[in-house]
Design an enzyme around this catalytic site. Structure first.
Site, short mmCIF file in Angstrom:
data_model
loop_
_atom_site.label_atom_id
_atom_site.label_comp_id
_atom_site.label_asym_id
_atom_site.label_seq_id
_atom_site.Cartn_x
_atom_site.Cartn_y
_atom_site.Cartn_z
N GLY A 47 0.84 -1.19 0.00
CA GLY A 47 0.00 0.00 0.00
C GLY A 47 0.87 1.23 0.00
N CYS A 91 6.59 0.02 6.61
CA CYS A 91 6.13 1.12 5.77
C CYS A 91 7.25 1.54 4.82
CB CYS A 91 5.72 2.29 6.66
SG CYS A 91 5.17 3.74 5.77
N LEU A 92 6.90 1.79 3.58
CA LEU A 92 7.90 2.23 2.60
C LEU A 92 8.59 3.52 3.04
CD1 LEU A 92 5.98 1.56 -0.74
CD2 LEU A 92 7.88 0.24 0.21
N HIS A 133 -3.80 1.45 7.87
CA HIS A 133 -2.44 2.01 7.84
C HIS A 133 -2.36 3.17 6.84
CE1 HIS A 133 2.15 1.40 7.64
NE2 HIS A 133 1.88 2.23 6.65
N HIS A 137 -2.02 7.60 7.13
CA HIS A 137 -1.09 8.51 6.46
C HIS A 137 -1.77 9.82 6.06
CE1 HIS A 137 2.72 6.44 5.96
NE2 HIS A 137 2.14 5.34 5.53
ZN ZN Z 1 2.97 3.49 5.41
#
Ligand code: ZN
Length: 160
Positions: A47, A91-92, A133, A137
């Protein structure tokens, strides 16, 4: 294919609240396409939200590898949340870190698709976790804010 630069933890952009999309312009379509390219390129992403590529708009995409495939959300709203699940997240934008986060195990969400049509989706387990999640953001919240035991772990492939 167009990759966008990832905004990383520590950048104040990740802490801002994103604004709703007022009109689905070609810019928004390009944003969605580029976000997908960026998420799949990074491989480990399931995501990504617009603030992670520096765009403070209420847009995110997910693909947890289930039958839904890629799902795009514009101006999402979580309508219902129930149950509980606790698992590791990453998370990226927070490379090399992981922690345990509690999320609802079932949610109902509504959003617009890229054609401006409203849809509702019920999601369980990993898909529900991922949507929560990404939705966080849009409100400047990162998963590391929600560690159930207050601990943040380094992942094996951490660079340092
Ligand atoms: Zn994230």
């Amino acid at each position: 294919m167009a990759l966008r630069n990832l905004v990383l933890e520590g950048d104040p952009l990740l802490r801002k609240t994103s604004r709703p999309v007022e009109e689905i312009t070609p810019r928004i379509i390009k944003l969605l396409d580029d976000m997908a390219d960026t998420m799949y390129f990074e491989g480990r992403g399931i995501g990504i939200a617009a603030p992670q590529v520096g765009v403070l708009r209420r847009v995110f995409i997910v693909d947890v590898g289930d039958e839904h495939g890629l799902i795009e959300f514009i101006n999402p709203e979580i309508l219902e949340a129930s149950g509980s699940q606790t698992d590791n997240e990453g998370c990226l934008s927070v490379p090399g870190k992981t922690c345990e986060v509690e999320r609802p195990s079932h949610i109902k969400v509504k959003a617009l698709d890229r054609n401006g049509n409203e849809f509702e989706l019920e999601a369980d387990d990993l898909l529900a976790r991922c949507i929560c999640h990404e939705n966080d953001h849009l409100n400047g919240i990162l998963f590391i804010d929600k560690s159930v035991d207050g601990k943040i772990y380094k992942t094996e492939n951490a660079e340092d």
